[in-house]
Write an enzyme that holds these catalytic residues in place. Sequence first.
Site, PDB file in Angstrom:
ATOM      1  N   HIS A  47       0.842  -1.206   0.000  1.00 25.12           N
ATOM      2  CA  HIS A  47       0.000   0.000   0.000  1.00 25.12           C
ATOM      3  C   HIS A  47       0.876   1.255   0.000  1.00 25.12           C
ATOM      4  O   HIS A  47       0.667   2.175  -0.809  1.00 25.12           O
ATOM      5  CB  HIS A  47      -0.911  -0.024   1.236  1.00 25.12           C
ATOM      6  CG  HIS A  47      -1.723   1.216   1.428  1.00 25.12           C
ATOM      7  ND1 HIS A  47      -3.061   1.297   1.105  1.00 25.12           N
ATOM      8  CD2 HIS A  47      -1.385   2.438   1.909  1.00 25.12           C
ATOM      9  CE1 HIS A  47      -3.500   2.516   1.376  1.00 25.12           C
ATOM     10  NE2 HIS A  47      -2.499   3.237   1.874  1.00 25.12           N
ATOM     11  N   GLU A  48       1.858   1.299   0.878  1.00 23.17           N
ATOM     12  CA  GLU A  48       2.714   2.488   0.976  1.00 23.17           C
ATOM     13  C   GLU A  48       3.588   2.646  -0.277  1.00 23.17           C
ATOM     14  O   GLU A  48       3.796   3.759  -0.771  1.00 23.17           O
ATOM     15  CB  GLU A  48       3.570   2.423   2.246  1.00 23.17           C
ATOM     16  CG  GLU A  48       2.759   2.560   3.523  1.00 23.17           C
ATOM     17  CD  GLU A  48       1.922   3.836   3.560  1.00 23.17           C
ATOM     18  OE1 GLU A  48       2.433   4.901   3.164  1.00 23.17           O
ATOM     19  OE2 GLU A  48       0.753   3.773   3.968  1.00 23.17           O
ATOM     20  N   HIS A  95       1.542   4.269  -3.003  1.00 19.92           N
ATOM     21  CA  HIS A  95       1.435   5.737  -2.923  1.00 19.92           C
ATOM     22  C   HIS A  95       2.635   6.381  -3.635  1.00 19.92           C
ATOM     23  O   HIS A  95       2.493   7.364  -4.369  1.00 19.92           O
ATOM     24  CB  HIS A  95       1.431   6.204  -1.467  1.00 19.92           C
ATOM     25  CG  HIS A  95       0.093   6.153  -0.784  1.00 19.92           C
ATOM     26  ND1 HIS A  95      -1.055   6.690  -1.327  1.00 19.92           N
ATOM     27  CD2 HIS A  95      -0.272   5.649   0.423  1.00 19.92           C
ATOM     28  CE1 HIS A  95      -2.073   6.509  -0.488  1.00 19.92           C
ATOM     29  NE2 HIS A  95      -1.622   5.874   0.578  1.00 19.92           N
ATOM     30  N   GLU A 128      -6.321   6.607  -1.748  1.00 27.54           N
ATOM     31  CA  GLU A 128      -6.270   5.487  -0.804  1.00 27.54           C
ATOM     32  C   GLU A 128      -6.760   4.193  -1.467  1.00 27.54           C
ATOM     33  O   GLU A 128      -6.168   3.132  -1.276  1.00 27.54           O
ATOM     34  CB  GLU A 128      -7.103   5.803   0.444  1.00 27.54           C
ATOM     35  CG  GLU A 128      -6.440   6.797   1.384  1.00 27.54           C
ATOM     36  CD  GLU A 128      -5.088   6.316   1.878  1.00 27.54           C
ATOM     37  OE1 GLU A 128      -4.911   5.107   2.081  1.00 27.54           O
ATOM     38  OE2 GLU A 128      -4.190   7.152   2.025  1.00 27.54           O
TER      39      GLU A 128
END
Length: 284
Positions: A156-157, A160, A213
């Site tokens: 997820h990070e 980004h 997100e």
Amino acid sequence: MCTRCDRPISATSPASPWQLRRAFLLIAAGVAFSRPALSQVNVGNASVARNLVPADKIEAAGVQQYGQLLAQARAKNALAGDNNAQLQRLRAIAQRLIPFATPWNTRAREWKWEVNLIGSKQINAFCMPGGKIAFFTGILEQLKLSDDEVAMVMGHEMAHALREHARARMAKSAGTGAALSIGAQLLGLGQVGDLAARAGTQLITLKFSRGDETEADLVGLELAARAGYDPKASVSLWNKMATASKNQGGLSFLSTHPSGTDRIAKLEANIPKVESLYRNAKRS
Ligand SMILES: [Zn+2]
């Protein structure tokens, strides 16, 4: 000279036709390369606005701020050493994920990926532009994350950073209404320094949009599945986050990452799309 920034006044003068043409080409190129053809999750193209801010400036700001954070942690004796077992575990998981990053952003080929562990009760983790990852011990210990769940947070990070959400936020905060003139000013180097400086102060605390997100959830899900991590762990992870937010509240990651039923439902709907990637990775 400009008395405020010590640059020649001509740096912010109206853009020439070739500068405008180059701005258009940069924007068009960004659209063309922003999504890998073979991706399973459907996240569309990355924000066009991000092309108005030079990627290397945002990455440089990320690298610089990451260095500052590590220095602060080291000074407090809170930076895990290379022999720390949890840090070695994080780095092993990152080594499995990183090979699948480049199709999402060809710049990542040049990134010097780094993973560090900071001793802090905070439930937190991030990946700065340029591939600089940090986990706080709080997220591992308080949520008792399995390797599959760590891979979901890390994916997820990383997503980004790969989707350049920080870069897009910087561009949008500069004002999309005057997009073309901003692009021209950037090409003329009028505001590059200011934007990089602002990026440096905002990267760690940046709050992304709900759309960003969702993108990070889905791209991270696919990265982790390709690396052989069970996509179902995305659901168990966010269930743990939901419990933690009820019990503890006000924690950094949880305040910027609300764990609602909508988030979990989107992940559940996308798990079947990446199941075969996971099974193939497990076999190989
Ligand atoms: Zn996020």
